[in-house]
Write a protein that holds these residues in place. Structure first.
Motif, PDB file in Angstrom:
ATOM      1  N   VAL A 165       0.867  -1.247  -0.015  1.00 12.41           N
ATOM      2  CA  VAL A 165       0.147  -0.216  -0.029  1.00 12.41           C
ATOM      3  C   VAL A 165       0.898   1.257   0.069  1.00 12.41           C
ATOM      4  CG1 VAL A 165      -1.990  -1.161   1.183  1.00 12.41           C
ATOM      5  CG2 VAL A 165      -0.179  -0.056   2.549  1.00 12.41           C
ATOM      6  N   ALA A 166       2.224   1.302  -0.275  1.00 12.43           N
ATOM      7  CA  ALA A 166       3.060   2.200  -0.509  1.00 12.43           C
ATOM      8  C   ALA A 166       4.027   2.129  -1.491  1.00 12.43           C
ATOM      9  CB  ALA A 166       3.873   2.455   0.932  1.00 12.43           C
ATOM     10  N   PHE A 167       4.488   3.345  -2.207  1.00 10.61           N
ATOM     11  CA  PHE A 167       5.650   3.217  -2.906  1.00 10.61           C
ATOM     12  C   PHE A 167       6.293   4.445  -2.992  1.00 10.61           C
ATOM     13  CE2 PHE A 167       1.966   5.664  -4.890  1.00 10.61           C
ATOM     14  CZ  PHE A 167       2.305   6.688  -5.379  1.00 10.61           C
ATOM     15  N   SER A 168       7.637   4.309  -3.372  1.00  9.51           N
ATOM     16  CA  SER A 168       8.579   5.395  -3.284  1.00  9.51           C
ATOM     17  C   SER A 168       8.040   6.677  -4.162  1.00  9.51           C
ATOM     18  CB  SER A 168       9.854   5.082  -3.840  1.00  9.51           C
ATOM     19  OG  SER A 168      10.766   6.022  -3.656  1.00  9.51           O
ATOM     20  N   TYR A 169       8.115   7.776  -3.524  1.00  6.55           N
ATOM     21  CA  TYR A 169       7.776   9.001  -4.098  1.00  6.55           C
ATOM     22  C   TYR A 169       9.242   9.677  -4.681  1.00  6.55           C
ATOM     23  CZ  TYR A 169       4.803  13.261  -4.877  1.00  6.55           C
ATOM     24  OH  TYR A 169       4.305  14.469  -5.472  1.00  6.55           O
ATOM     25  N   GLY A 170      10.261   9.655  -3.950  1.00  7.79           N
ATOM     26  CA  GLY A 170      11.602  10.273  -4.223  1.00  7.79           C
ATOM     27  C   GLY A 170      12.344  10.458  -3.169  1.00  7.79           C
ATOM     28  N   TYR A 171      13.373  11.177  -3.368  1.00 10.80           N
ATOM     29  CA  TYR A 171      14.329  11.457  -2.349  1.00 10.80           C
ATOM     30  C   TYR A 171      14.717  12.877  -2.247  1.00 10.80           C
ATOM     31  CZ  TYR A 171      14.856   6.408  -2.222  1.00 10.80           C
ATOM     32  OH  TYR A 171      14.811   5.056  -2.005  1.00 10.80           O
ATOM     33  N   ASP A 172      14.762  13.561  -1.086  1.00  8.31           N
ATOM     34  CA  ASP A 172      15.319  14.885  -1.032  1.00  8.31           C
ATOM     35  C   ASP A 172      16.571  15.076  -0.068  1.00  8.31           C
ATOM     36  OD1 ASP A 172      13.407  15.741  -2.370  1.00  8.31           O
ATOM     37  OD2 ASP A 172      11.632  16.345  -0.555  1.00  8.31           O
ATOM     38  N   HIS A 173      17.006  16.142  -0.031  1.00  6.88           N
ATOM     39  CA  HIS A 173      18.121  16.377   0.947  1.00  6.88           C
ATOM     40  C   HIS A 173      19.154  15.360   0.979  1.00  6.88           C
ATOM     41  CE1 HIS A 173      15.296  19.461   2.155  1.00  6.88           C
ATOM     42  NE2 HIS A 173      14.575  18.701   2.330  1.00  6.88           N
ATOM     43  N   LEU A 174      19.760  14.918  -0.262  1.00 10.22           N
ATOM     44  CA  LEU A 174      20.714  13.943  -0.212  1.00 10.22           C
ATOM     45  C   LEU A 174      22.161  14.649  -0.165  1.00 10.22           C
ATOM     46  CD1 LEU A 174      21.762  11.078  -1.078  1.00 10.22           C
ATOM     47  CD2 LEU A 174      21.549  11.678  -3.567  1.00 10.22           C
ATOM     48  N   ARG A 175      23.026  13.933   0.614  1.00  7.16           N
ATOM     49  CA  ARG A 175      24.276  14.824   0.941  1.00  7.16           C
ATOM     50  C   ARG A 175      25.309  13.578   1.346  1.00  7.16           C
ATOM     51  NH1 ARG A 175      21.552  18.105  -0.730  1.00  7.16           N
ATOM     52  NH2 ARG A 175      21.305  20.192   0.034  1.00  7.16           N
TER      53      ARG A 175
END
Length: 149
Positions: free
Chosen positions: A79-89
């Motif tokens: 019931v979930a899926f990856s929507y993306g990534y933020d703040h990658l360091r």
């Protein structure tokens, strides 16, 4: 890989999980370079890398990201899926022979601005080496169904 159904409401802020670990090998460097076309000398040229501040070859940032995120995929949530990534360091370099694991903390939950029946769960990822040093951080956005009433 097991299946585990977690709805938006099931995620608890501050809850954490720790993945298993994986050692980064020279084969990982070679395969990743071949897949991405990134043959930058910092990753592939041992003699050049000796002249850098690190003194040896460093893993591609995208390799560290791929392995670190892959370690989190221990179960499938239907019931979930990856929507993306933020703040990658990329905080510190990863070297051949380093063993990394990922710590996942539920950082934020908010309603989806587009879908009333879904919410966005932010998982804060910290990839950590065998010395306890954080080598990479990122926020993983997970689009998750809400429970139906």
């Amino acid at each position: 890989m097991a299946e585990q159904t977690l709805y938006f409401e099931d995620y608890e802020l501050g809850s954490t999980r720790v993945t298993g670990a994986r050692t980064i090998t020279e084969a990982d460097f070679v395969i990743h370079a071949g897949q991405t076309g990134d043959f930058f000398p910092h990753h592939m040229d041992a003699e050049f890398a000796k002249t850098t501040e690190f003194g040896q070859r460093i893993a591609h940032g995208t390799l560290t990201f791929s392995v670190g995120v892959g370690l989190t995929a221990s179960f499938v949530n239907p019931v979930a899926f990856s929507y993306g990534y933020d703040h990658l360091r990329f905080i510190k370099p990863v070297f051949i022979g380093d063993t990394i694991h990922t710590e996942v903390t539920i950082h934020e939950k908010k309603d989806s601005p587009k879908h009333a029946d879904q919410g966005v769960v932010t998982e804060r990822l910290a990839i950590i080496n065998q010395r306890g040093e954080t080598v990479m951080v990122a926020d993983h956005l997970l689009m998750c169904q809400k429970k139906t009433s």
